[in-house]
Design an enzyme around this catalytic site. Structure first.
Site, PDB file in Angstrom:
ATOM      1  N   GLN A 113       3.165   9.727   1.321  1.00  0.00           N
ATOM      2  CA  GLN A 113       4.473   9.463   1.146  1.00  0.00           C
ATOM      3  C   GLN A 113       5.247   9.392  -0.122  1.00  0.00           C
ATOM      4  O   GLN A 113       6.225  10.002  -0.245  1.00  0.00           O
ATOM      5  CB  GLN A 113       4.361   7.853   1.670  1.00  0.00           C
ATOM      6  CG  GLN A 113       3.918   7.271   2.684  1.00  0.00           C
ATOM      7  CD  GLN A 113       3.526   5.721   2.676  1.00  0.00           C
ATOM      8  OE1 GLN A 113       2.335   5.181   2.046  1.00  0.00           O
ATOM      9  NE2 GLN A 113       4.187   4.955   3.580  1.00  0.00           N
TER      10      GLN A 113
ATOM     11  N   CYS B 284       6.346  -0.625   7.058  1.00  0.00           N
ATOM     12  CA  CYS B 284       6.088   0.779   5.537  1.00  0.00           C
ATOM     13  C   CYS B 284       7.245   1.170   4.992  1.00  0.00           C
ATOM     14  O   CYS B 284       8.290   1.161   5.576  1.00  0.00           O
ATOM     15  CB  CYS B 284       5.486   1.799   6.578  1.00  0.00           C
ATOM     16  SG  CYS B 284       4.990   3.055   6.054  1.00  0.00           S
ATOM     17  N   LEU B 285       6.904   1.451   3.326  1.00  0.00           N
ATOM     18  CA  LEU B 285       7.721   2.004   2.244  1.00  0.00           C
ATOM     19  C   LEU B 285       8.904   3.332   3.001  1.00  0.00           C
ATOM     20  O   LEU B 285       9.439   3.802   2.536  1.00  0.00           O
ATOM     21  CB  LEU B 285       7.206   1.893   1.689  1.00  0.00           C
ATOM     22  CG  LEU B 285       6.784   1.066   0.658  1.00  0.00           C
ATOM     23  CD1 LEU B 285       6.024   1.445  -0.681  1.00  0.00           C
ATOM     24  CD2 LEU B 285       7.330  -0.121   1.065  1.00  0.00           C
TER      25      LEU B 285
ATOM     26  N   HIS C   3      -2.499   7.403   7.485  1.00  0.00           N
ATOM     27  CA  HIS C   3      -1.229   7.701   6.298  1.00  0.00           C
ATOM     28  C   HIS C   3      -2.015   9.394   6.736  1.00  0.00           C
ATOM     29  O   HIS C   3      -1.491   9.879   6.761  1.00  0.00           O
ATOM     30  CB  HIS C   3      -0.701   7.819   5.042  1.00  0.00           C
ATOM     31  CG  HIS C   3       0.530   6.544   5.638  1.00  0.00           C
ATOM     32  ND1 HIS C   3       1.495   7.029   5.945  1.00  0.00           N
ATOM     33  CD2 HIS C   3       0.342   5.413   4.763  1.00  0.00           C
ATOM     34  CE1 HIS C   3       2.060   6.185   6.202  1.00  0.00           C
ATOM     35  NE2 HIS C   3       2.416   5.546   5.366  1.00  0.00           N
TER      36      HIS C   3
ATOM     37  N   HIS D 209      -3.758   1.184   8.186  1.00  0.00           N
ATOM     38  CA  HIS D 209      -2.375   1.347   7.862  1.00  0.00           C
ATOM     39  C   HIS D 209      -2.461   2.822   6.799  1.00  0.00           C
ATOM     40  O   HIS D 209      -2.045   3.481   7.316  1.00  0.00           O
ATOM     41  CB  HIS D 209      -1.285   0.349   7.366  1.00  0.00           C
ATOM     42  CG  HIS D 209      -0.143   0.739   7.170  1.00  0.00           C
ATOM     43  ND1 HIS D 209       1.124   0.488   7.948  1.00  0.00           N
ATOM     44  CD2 HIS D 209       0.457   1.872   6.157  1.00  0.00           C
ATOM     45  CE1 HIS D 209       2.081   1.341   7.759  1.00  0.00           C
ATOM     46  NE2 HIS D 209       1.692   2.050   6.582  1.00  0.00           N
ATOM     47  N   GLU D 210      -2.794   2.941   5.529  1.00  0.00           N
ATOM     48  CA  GLU D 210      -3.366   3.741   4.694  1.00  0.00           C
ATOM     49  C   GLU D 210      -3.556   5.049   5.149  1.00  0.00           C
ATOM     50  O   GLU D 210      -3.575   6.423   4.845  1.00  0.00           O
ATOM     51  CB  GLU D 210      -3.272   3.120   3.233  1.00  0.00           C
ATOM     52  CG  GLU D 210      -2.483   2.201   2.658  1.00  0.00           C
ATOM     53  CD  GLU D 210      -0.723   2.582   3.032  1.00  0.00           C
ATOM     54  OE1 GLU D 210      -0.365   3.393   3.127  1.00  0.00           O
ATOM     55  OE2 GLU D 210      -0.022   1.498   3.381  1.00  0.00           O
TER      56      GLU D 210
ATOM     57  N   GLY E 181       0.652  -1.534  -0.287  1.00  0.00           N
ATOM     58  CA  GLY E 181      -0.096  -0.432   0.104  1.00  0.00           C
ATOM     59  C   GLY E 181       1.328   1.492   0.356  1.00  0.00           C
ATOM     60  O   GLY E 181       2.063   1.322   0.611  1.00  0.00           O
TER      61      GLY E 181
END
Ligand code: ZN
Length: 167
Positions: free
Chosen positions: A51, A90-91, A136, A132-133, A46
């Site tokens: 991000q 997480c990226l 953000h 999670h997304e 995701g």
């Protein structure tokens, strides 16, 4: 399409509340295309617009069952149930992992790239990814929900244990 640079923890963009999308135009479509390409390249589950430095309520979530990427514009959590505790990364926090408890099943309402509202459901890993997304978009990272990042040993033993359990 073009790859965008993924911003890492420490950048203020990751702590801001994102604004709703109001224009469903070519610029939004370009953002969504770029985010999908960036996510594919990073082999992630995701990605949220902050991000890549865009403070708008846009994210991409992979359906863990089909492997397909779902585009979500102005998403809202409308229902959640159950509980799961598992590994999360997480990226924007490369190479780090933590154990996070999330709902096991969620229902999300969102707009597509043309502004049409739809609902989507996810369970297990997909539910985790939705949560999670969406966080953000309100400037939150999963690291706020953990007491520590896993050490290499803890990560290895967690993965071995999961393999034994056949999950
Ligand atoms: Zn993330």
């Amino acid at each position: 399409m073009a790859l965008r640079k993924i911003i890492e923890q420490g950048d203020a963009c990751l702590t801001m509340v994102c604004r709703p999308v109001t224009a469903f135009n070519a610029r939004l479509h370009q953002l969504l295309d770029d985010m999908t390409e960036t996510l594919t390249e990073a082999n992630g589950a995701g990605l949220a617009a902050p991000q890549v430095g865009i403070l708008r309520r846009v994210c991409i979530v992979m359906d863990a069952d089909t492997g397909e990427y779902l585009e979500l514009v102005n998403p809202e959590l409308v229902a959640q149930s159950g509980e799961q505790t598992g590994l999360e990364g997480c990226l924007s926090l490369p190479g780090k992992w933590g154990i996070v408890t999330r709902p096991d099943r969620v229902r999300v309402r969102a707009q597509d790239r043309d502004g049409n509202w739809f609902e989507a459901e996810g369970e297990d890993l997909t539910a985790r990814c939705f949560c999670h997304e969406l966080e953000h978009l309100d400037g939150h990272l999963y690291s706020e929900r953990i007491d520590h990042f896993l050490s290499e040993e803890e990560l290895q033993s967690y993965l071995e244990q999961e393999e034994e359990e056949g999950e």
